[in-house]
Write a protein that holds these residues in place. Sequence first.
Motif, mmCIF file in Angstrom:
data_model
loop_
_atom_site.group_PDB
_atom_site.id
_atom_site.type_symbol
_atom_site.label_atom_id
_atom_site.label_comp_id
_atom_site.label_asym_id
_atom_site.label_seq_id
_atom_site.Cartn_x
_atom_site.Cartn_y
_atom_site.Cartn_z
ATOM 1 N N GLU A 36 12.693 -13.339 -5.614
ATOM 2 C CA GLU A 36 13.203 -11.834 -6.100
ATOM 3 C C GLU A 36 12.387 -10.884 -7.130
ATOM 4 N N GLU A 37 11.374 -9.741 -6.866
ATOM 5 C CA GLU A 37 11.295 -8.861 -8.033
ATOM 6 C C GLU A 37 11.548 -7.378 -7.958
ATOM 7 N N GLY A 38 11.852 -6.816 -9.957
ATOM 8 C CA GLY A 38 12.294 -5.553 -8.916
ATOM 9 C C GLY A 38 11.221 -4.840 -10.602
ATOM 10 N N GLY A 39 11.446 -3.883 -11.108
ATOM 11 C CA GLY A 39 11.129 -3.240 -12.182
ATOM 12 C C GLY A 39 11.259 -2.119 -12.007
ATOM 13 N N VAL A 40 10.887 -1.264 -13.255
ATOM 14 C CA VAL A 40 10.563 0.449 -13.492
ATOM 15 C C VAL A 40 9.485 0.807 -13.989
ATOM 16 N N VAL A 41 8.633 1.939 -13.060
ATOM 17 C CA VAL A 41 7.827 2.412 -13.944
ATOM 18 C C VAL A 41 7.708 3.598 -15.094
ATOM 19 N N ILE A 42 7.276 2.938 -16.391
ATOM 20 C CA ILE A 42 7.351 3.345 -17.528
ATOM 21 C C ILE A 42 6.535 4.617 -18.318
ATOM 22 N N SER A 43 4.838 4.583 -16.740
ATOM 23 C CA SER A 43 4.722 6.136 -17.221
ATOM 24 C C SER A 43 3.399 5.887 -16.046
ATOM 25 N N GLY A 44 2.732 6.716 -15.463
ATOM 26 C CA GLY A 44 1.673 6.699 -14.229
ATOM 27 C C GLY A 44 2.589 6.859 -13.322
ATOM 28 N N GLU A 45 1.911 6.364 -12.244
ATOM 29 C CA GLU A 45 2.285 6.506 -11.272
ATOM 30 C C GLU A 45 1.911 5.144 -10.538
ATOM 31 N N ILE A 46 2.238 4.126 -9.231
ATOM 32 C CA ILE A 46 1.565 2.753 -8.130
ATOM 33 C C ILE A 46 2.060 3.213 -7.074
ATOM 34 N N GLU A 47 1.433 2.848 -6.086
ATOM 35 C CA GLU A 47 1.674 2.724 -4.556
ATOM 36 C C GLU A 47 2.340 1.243 -4.645
ATOM 37 N N ILE A 48 3.372 1.084 -3.803
ATOM 38 C CA ILE A 48 3.712 -0.575 -3.503
ATOM 39 C C ILE A 48 3.826 -0.435 -2.182
ATOM 40 N N THR A 49 3.549 -1.109 -2.151
ATOM 41 C CA THR A 49 3.579 -1.910 -0.281
ATOM 42 C C THR A 49 4.320 -3.338 -0.128
ATOM 43 N N VAL A 50 5.520 -2.844 0.904
ATOM 44 C CA VAL A 50 6.279 -4.052 0.621
ATOM 45 C C VAL A 50 6.293 -4.524 2.681
ATOM 46 N N ALA A 51 5.943 -5.583 2.789
ATOM 47 C CA ALA A 51 5.992 -5.310 4.278
ATOM 48 C C ALA A 51 5.237 -3.552 5.138
ATOM 49 N N ARG A 52 6.075 -2.812 5.245
ATOM 50 C CA ARG A 52 5.732 -2.123 6.042
ATOM 51 C C ARG A 52 5.745 -0.526 5.854
ATOM 52 N N GLU A 53 6.204 -0.494 4.470
ATOM 53 C CA GLU A 53 7.141 0.520 4.539
ATOM 54 C C GLU A 53 5.683 0.789 2.427
ATOM 55 N N VAL A 54 5.290 2.134 2.364
ATOM 56 C CA VAL A 54 4.861 2.088 1.140
ATOM 57 C C VAL A 54 5.573 3.334 0.647
ATOM 58 N N ALA A 55 5.584 3.321 -0.808
ATOM 59 C CA ALA A 55 5.479 3.977 -1.415
ATOM 60 C C ALA A 55 4.347 4.509 -2.723
ATOM 61 N N VAL A 56 4.974 5.383 -2.991
ATOM 62 C CA VAL A 56 3.784 5.873 -4.457
ATOM 63 C C VAL A 56 4.944 6.187 -5.404
ATOM 64 N N LEU A 57 5.448 5.153 -6.828
ATOM 65 C CA LEU A 57 6.730 5.736 -7.624
ATOM 66 C C LEU A 57 5.831 5.915 -8.692
ATOM 67 N N ARG A 58 6.769 7.025 -9.434
ATOM 68 C CA ARG A 58 6.635 7.553 -10.610
ATOM 69 C C ARG A 58 7.115 6.885 -12.120
#
Length: 194
Positions: A128-150
């Motif tokens: 398992e993995e997890g994280g918190v975005v501290i700065s900037g933005e990242i697009e993460i794809t997991v299986a068929r789900e895509v999200a842009v996190l800030r």
Amino acid sequence: MEAGFDVGSRLRHLRKSRDLSQRELAKRAGVTNSTISLIEQNSVSPSVSSLKKILDALPVSISDFFAGDAPSQPQPFFRADEMTDIGDGHLSWRLVAARRPDRSMSIIHERYPPGADTGTDMLEHDGEEGGVVISGEIEITVAREVAVLRAGDAYYFDSRLPHRFRNIGNHECVIVSANTPPTFSDGGQELHHA
């Protein structure tokens, strides 16, 4: 890679300790013989995914590769310059307590410059993995789900699901993440972004 860490010598040592030729290791890893040779000569800095393929063929985890042969005594605090960079020279992933024996998790300070991408091959591995975005933005794809996190957004998922990280922004993205087990993978052709 971490300044002062000799990737080439470490790979050569591990290969020879397993009584493998460069050709045999290349065949097992699915890379060219010249790739192994150039890495061992420190003529090229391998990407994390290339290094991971080679280490999986030994098998050795990325954590163990950078930890070296002599674990340090457990300590509770780590200064920024004491963390081992397991990135590829372009991406920076600084691993906390890389040399700590019997670590149960990996905590990583990740930096993705604009345009950075873990690659079109989706990553998959046990854990398992997890994280918190501290700065900037990242697009993460997991299986068929895509999200842009800030900044302030977070993620947590089963690492066996195919996943990918891409910095689609114009600024560096910084993430603090954790994953378990700490080895990223224990062999096979699995990859991890960190």
